[in-house]
Design a protein around this motif. Structure first.
Motif, PDB file in Angstrom:
ATOM      1  N   ASP A  33       0.911  -1.163  -0.164  1.00  0.00           N
ATOM      2  CA  ASP A  33       0.072   0.122   0.109  1.00  0.00           C
ATOM      3  C   ASP A  33       0.817   1.300   0.108  1.00  0.00           C
ATOM      4  N   GLU A  34       0.493   2.341   0.029  1.00  0.00           N
ATOM      5  CA  GLU A  34       1.142   3.616  -0.154  1.00  0.00           C
ATOM      6  C   GLU A  34       2.019   3.831   0.844  1.00  0.00           C
ATOM      7  N   SER A  35       1.620   3.674   2.315  1.00  0.00           N
ATOM      8  CA  SER A  35       2.551   3.787   3.292  1.00  0.00           C
ATOM      9  C   SER A  35       3.640   2.649   3.451  1.00  0.00           C
ATOM     10  N   TYR A  38       6.321   3.729   0.905  1.00  0.00           N
ATOM     11  CA  TYR A  38       7.220   4.908   1.283  1.00  0.00           C
ATOM     12  C   TYR A  38       8.172   4.494   2.469  1.00  0.00           C
ATOM     13  N   LYS A  61       8.020  11.406  -4.417  1.00  0.00           N
ATOM     14  CA  LYS A  61       7.218  11.263  -5.942  1.00  0.00           C
ATOM     15  C   LYS A  61       8.000  11.241  -6.946  1.00  0.00           C
ATOM     16  N   GLU A  75       1.312   0.766 -10.513  1.00  0.00           N
ATOM     17  CA  GLU A  75       0.232   1.237  -9.724  1.00  0.00           C
ATOM     18  C   GLU A  75      -1.088   0.478  -9.896  1.00  0.00           C
ATOM     19  N   GLU A  81      -7.677   3.252  -1.445  1.00  0.00           N
ATOM     20  CA  GLU A  81      -6.229   3.755  -1.401  1.00  0.00           C
ATOM     21  C   GLU A  81      -5.540   2.832  -2.793  1.00  0.00           C
ATOM     22  N   SER A  82      -4.695   3.280  -3.350  1.00  0.00           N
ATOM     23  CA  SER A  82      -3.904   2.716  -4.448  1.00  0.00           C
ATOM     24  C   SER A  82      -2.914   2.058  -3.801  1.00  0.00           C
ATOM     25  N   HIS A  83      -2.665   0.739  -4.510  1.00  0.00           N
ATOM     26  CA  HIS A  83      -1.482  -0.169  -3.964  1.00  0.00           C
ATOM     27  C   HIS A  83      -0.522  -0.402  -5.336  1.00  0.00           C
ATOM     28  N   TYR A  84       0.413  -0.773  -4.883  1.00  0.00           N
ATOM     29  CA  TYR A  84       1.848  -0.765  -5.887  1.00  0.00           C
ATOM     30  C   TYR A  84       2.376  -2.004  -5.863  1.00  0.00           C
TER      31      TYR A  84
END
Length: 89
Positions: A33-35, A38, A61, A75, A81-84
């Motif tokens: 997930d996004e977090s 990161y 970014k 992506e 929420e977007s997932h990667y």
């Protein structure tokens, strides 16, 4: 999410079922997930070992964009929420 990853590898990236299953099993393809993305970047680059003043200037970014251009990151437009998808070559 495992099924979505398997389908994405096969349908969007041209993996065979066997290749996709092996990539997932070996940890060469996984979903974040996004977090989590990161955190993955910060750990991989050891950003926490840099002075805080430098850490605040890191451009996540742009780094994520470059990972996408390099074929390491895709992506998934999921809601809310977007997932990667990360791919290790």
């Amino acid at each position: 999410m495992h099924t979505e990853l398997l389908e994405y590898l096969i349908e969007s990236l041209g993996y065979t079922n066997e290749e996709a299953s092996k990539a997932i099993e070996d940890g060469d393809a996984f979903v974040l997930d996004e977090s989590g993305l990161y955190d993955y970047i910060a750990e991989g680059l050891q950003l926490d070992s840099m002075p805080t003043a430098i850490q605040t200037y890191f451009d996540y970014k742009s780094y994520i964009r470059d990972m996408t251009y390099n074929g390491e990151l895709y992506e998934l437009k999921t809601w809310p929420e977007s997932h990667y998808i990360m791919i290790h070559h």
